[in-house]
Design a protein around this motif. Structure first.
Motif, PDB file in Angstrom:
ATOM      1  N   ASN A  62       0.830  -1.210   0.000  1.00 60.63           N
ATOM      2  CA  ASN A  62       0.000   0.000   0.000  1.00 60.63           C
ATOM      3  C   ASN A  62       0.863   1.258   0.000  1.00 60.63           C
ATOM      4  O   ASN A  62       0.514   2.257  -0.640  1.00 60.63           O
ATOM      5  CB  ASN A  62      -0.926   0.000   1.214  1.00 60.63           C
ATOM      6  CG  ASN A  62      -2.198  -0.793   0.976  1.00 60.63           C
ATOM      7  OD1 ASN A  62      -2.733  -0.801  -0.129  1.00 60.63           O
ATOM      8  ND2 ASN A  62      -2.691  -1.467   1.997  1.00 60.63           N
ATOM      9  N   ASN A  63       1.977   1.233   0.726  1.00 68.10           N
ATOM     10  CA  ASN A  63       2.865   2.390   0.742  1.00 68.10           C
ATOM     11  C   ASN A  63       3.487   2.637  -0.626  1.00 68.10           C
ATOM     12  O   ASN A  63       3.540   3.769  -1.120  1.00 68.10           O
ATOM     13  CB  ASN A  63       3.974   2.193   1.778  1.00 68.10           C
ATOM     14  CG  ASN A  63       3.463   2.347   3.205  1.00 68.10           C
ATOM     15  OD1 ASN A  63       2.445   2.983   3.443  1.00 68.10           O
ATOM     16  ND2 ASN A  63       4.156   1.746   4.148  1.00 68.10           N
ATOM     17  N   TYR A  64       3.985   1.576  -1.274  1.00 65.83           N
ATOM     18  CA  TYR A  64       4.643   1.739  -2.560  1.00 65.83           C
ATOM     19  C   TYR A  64       3.674   2.101  -3.671  1.00 65.83           C
ATOM     20  O   TYR A  64       4.079   2.654  -4.696  1.00 65.83           O
ATOM     21  CB  TYR A  64       5.412   0.465  -2.927  1.00 65.83           C
ATOM     22  CG  TYR A  64       6.816   0.452  -2.367  1.00 65.83           C
ATOM     23  CD1 TYR A  64       7.775   1.358  -2.821  1.00 65.83           C
ATOM     24  CD2 TYR A  64       7.185  -0.437  -1.368  1.00 65.83           C
ATOM     25  CE1 TYR A  64       9.056   1.369  -2.295  1.00 65.83           C
ATOM     26  CE2 TYR A  64       8.471  -0.440  -0.833  1.00 65.83           C
ATOM     27  CZ  TYR A  64       9.398   0.462  -1.309  1.00 65.83           C
ATOM     28  OH  TYR A  64      10.661   0.472  -0.775  1.00 65.83           O
ATOM     29  N   ALA A  65       2.391   1.803  -3.481  1.00 66.88           N
ATOM     30  CA  ALA A  65       1.408   2.165  -4.494  1.00 66.88           C
ATOM     31  C   ALA A  65       1.357   3.676  -4.687  1.00 66.88           C
ATOM     32  O   ALA A  65       1.078   4.164  -5.790  1.00 66.88           O
ATOM     33  CB  ALA A  65       0.030   1.630  -4.108  1.00 66.88           C
ATOM     34  N   LEU A  66       1.664   4.432  -3.628  1.00 65.81           N
ATOM     35  CA  LEU A  66       1.664   5.888  -3.730  1.00 65.81           C
ATOM     36  C   LEU A  66       2.801   6.400  -4.607  1.00 65.81           C
ATOM     37  O   LEU A  66       2.769   7.542  -5.063  1.00 65.81           O
ATOM     38  CB  LEU A  66       1.770   6.512  -2.329  1.00 65.81           C
ATOM     39  CG  LEU A  66       0.560   6.276  -1.412  1.00 65.81           C
ATOM     40  CD1 LEU A  66       0.861   6.763  -0.006  1.00 65.81           C
ATOM     41  CD2 LEU A  66      -0.674   6.971  -1.966  1.00 65.81           C
ATOM     42  N   ASN A  67       3.811   5.563  -4.851  1.00 67.97           N
ATOM     43  CA  ASN A  67       4.907   5.946  -5.742  1.00 67.97           C
ATOM     44  C   ASN A  67       4.597   5.642  -7.201  1.00 67.97           C
ATOM     45  O   ASN A  67       5.405   5.935  -8.079  1.00 67.97           O
ATOM     46  CB  ASN A  67       6.196   5.188  -5.361  1.00 67.97           C
ATOM     47  CG  ASN A  67       6.749   5.647  -4.029  1.00 67.97           C
ATOM     48  OD1 ASN A  67       6.448   6.738  -3.575  1.00 67.97           O
ATOM     49  ND2 ASN A  67       7.553   4.805  -3.405  1.00 67.97           N
ATOM     50  N   LEU A  68       3.449   5.050  -7.458  1.00 65.30           N
ATOM     51  CA  LEU A  68       3.119   4.584  -8.804  1.00 65.30           C
ATOM     52  C   LEU A  68       1.967   5.396  -9.396  1.00 65.30           C
ATOM     53  O   LEU A  68       1.047   4.857 -10.008  1.00 65.30           O
ATOM     54  CB  LEU A  68       2.749   3.092  -8.763  1.00 65.30           C
ATOM     55  CG  LEU A  68       3.861   2.171  -8.222  1.00 65.30           C
ATOM     56  CD1 LEU A  68       3.343   0.756  -8.050  1.00 65.30           C
ATOM     57  CD2 LEU A  68       5.065   2.174  -9.157  1.00 65.30           C
ATOM     58  N   ASN A  69       2.037   6.725  -9.189  1.00 62.29           N
ATOM     59  CA  ASN A  69       1.063   7.654  -9.761  1.00 62.29           C
ATOM     60  C   ASN A  69      -0.366   7.419  -9.253  1.00 62.29           C
ATOM     61  O   ASN A  69      -1.336   7.698  -9.960  1.00 62.29           O
ATOM     62  CB  ASN A  69       1.078   7.590 -11.302  1.00 62.29           C
ATOM     63  CG  ASN A  69       2.427   7.967 -11.876  1.00 62.29           C
ATOM     64  OD1 ASN A  69       3.068   8.894 -11.392  1.00 62.29           O
ATOM     65  ND2 ASN A  69       2.869   7.244 -12.889  1.00 62.29           N
ATOM     66  N   ILE A  70      -0.476   6.881  -8.037  1.00 65.36           N
ATOM     67  CA  ILE A  70      -1.784   6.691  -7.418  1.00 65.36           C
ATOM     68  C   ILE A  70      -2.054   7.874  -6.494  1.00 65.36           C
ATOM     69  O   ILE A  70      -1.303   8.104  -5.542  1.00 65.36           O
ATOM     70  CB  ILE A  70      -1.841   5.371  -6.621  1.00 65.36           C
ATOM     71  CG1 ILE A  70      -1.595   4.175  -7.538  1.00 65.36           C
ATOM     72  CG2 ILE A  70      -3.186   5.239  -5.918  1.00 65.36           C
ATOM     73  CD1 ILE A  70      -2.636   3.971  -8.603  1.00 65.36           C
ATOM     74  N   ALA A  71      -3.101   8.640  -6.797  1.00 66.05           N
ATOM     75  CA  ALA A  71      -3.461   9.785  -5.961  1.00 66.05           C
ATOM     76  C   ALA A  71      -4.035   9.304  -4.644  1.00 66.05           C
ATOM     77  O   ALA A  71      -4.647   8.235  -4.566  1.00 66.05           O
ATOM     78  CB  ALA A  71      -4.464  10.674  -6.690  1.00 66.05           C
ATOM     79  N   MET A  72      -3.862  10.114  -3.598  1.00 73.62           N
ATOM     80  CA  MET A  72      -4.338   9.724  -2.275  1.00 73.62           C
ATOM     81  C   MET A  72      -5.845   9.463  -2.232  1.00 73.62           C
ATOM     82  O   MET A  72      -6.295   8.490  -1.608  1.00 73.62           O
ATOM     83  CB  MET A  72      -3.950  10.801  -1.250  1.00 73.62           C
ATOM     84  CG  MET A  72      -4.337  10.467   0.182  1.00 73.62           C
ATOM     85  SD  MET A  72      -3.553   8.962   0.807  1.00 73.62           S
ATOM     86  CE  MET A  72      -1.894   9.555   1.126  1.00 73.62           C
TER      87      MET A  72
END
Length: 313
Positions: A62-72
């Protein structure tokens, strides 16, 4: 508030936030729950290792998903689909069957997540600031982020089913589970040490801040992190206490409302792009979640009693 602000200022800082939370809860549990290691766990430790492997994997992915152009906002909405994953795996693994209203709620949540995901995909693909080649690369990374969120969602649901079977066999031990779920994964953070250290340096370079009352001056990001650790601890302990004092309906409803408030705050405070389609998808997600918890059935008798009250003269 802090995770939203930190991820905005320092993308990829989720690991240091998670590590801080795990460390604080583990130390507190080691002292007050495990009695400095002298108290034997009620559930065999091998089961906690399996649970922890799932829990740690879900947190990191879930943390690394934020590095993959996933907006909060999309991150929050997607994780609100945990009911879907839980129901699907419950049908497959535990052979459960549900009412028509439950299946309807799942359809609503699925439609809401699909709507928000599809509209976010259009925003990523139509970014005019990127050329065609860079735009395609960004979109592919976004697809990888969606895959990561899906994997984490299913893994989290599987962990919930695993916990359910353990509690049926050994009884419910929420404080013990809270401690071991946060203490056993700590060595795994050694794999993330470079990333954690990098963001610790960035936090130390943030602007100085004088803590009210005590007058201590420290980098503002460390102050925010400390406040986040404390508030997250209160939140997590509160949820675990709630599970022992209230019905699962109440717990699910409280957690759902917390997610909704966080989502609204993220949109308004950080001015994230949110179209009418996003609002419609969000409405589907949360209405479907409330249907799943059967909150309407609980409100019915309450409203009936309220209507029957004698009118004051």
């Amino acid at each position: 508030v802090f995770p939203l602000y930190a991820c905005r200022q320092f993308p990829g800082c989720g690991n240091i936030v998670t590590f801080s939370q795990f460390l604080f809860i583990a130390v507190e549990g080691f002292i007050f729950e495990a009695n400095f290691g002298r108290k034997k766990p009620a559930i065999p430790i091998r089961y906690y290792f399996i649970m922890v492997a799932m829990f740690f994997t879900v947190s990191v992915v879930n943390n690394y998903a934020l590095n993959l152009n996933i907006a909060m906002p999309l991150h929050m909405i997607f994780r609100s689909g945990s009911l879907i994953a839980s129901m699907a795996l419950g049908i497959i693994i535990l052979k459960k069957r549900y009412s028509v209203s439950k299946y309807t709620s799942i359809a609503l949540v699925s439609l809401g997540i699909f709507t928000c995901t599809f509209m976010s995909a259009k925003q990523v693909a139509s970014d005019s600031s990127l050329n065609e080649e860079d735009g395609l690369q960004v979109f592919l990374w976004w697809l990888l982020g969606i895959a990561a969120l899906t994997f984490a969602l299913l893994m989290s649901a599987r962990m919930g089913i695993f916990q359910e079977t353990l509690y049926k066999q050994f009884g419910k031990h929420s404080k013990e589970a809270l401690f071991y779920n946060h203490a056993l994964p700590l060595p795994g953070f050694l794999l993330l040490a470079p990333n954690i250290y990098h963001h610790a340096v960035l936090f130390s370079q943030s602007e100085p801040f004088q803590v009210p009352v005590i007058g201590l001056t420290l980098p503002i990001m460390w102050f925010y992190l400390l406040m986040n650790v404390i508030t997250q601890y209160v939140c997590i302990r509160g949820v675990f206490i709630l599970t022992t004092e209230c019905t699962s309906l109440t717990v699910t409803l409280v957690v759902t409302l917390r997610k909704f408030v966080s989502l609204i705050f993220s949109i308004l405070y950080f001015r994230n792009p949110f179209t009418a389609w996003h609002w419609l998808g969000t409405a589907f997600v949360f209405v479907g979640t409330l249907m799943y918890t059967e909150v309407w059935n609980s409100l019915g008798p309450f409203l009936a009693r309220w209507r029957k009250r004698p009118k004051e003269e």
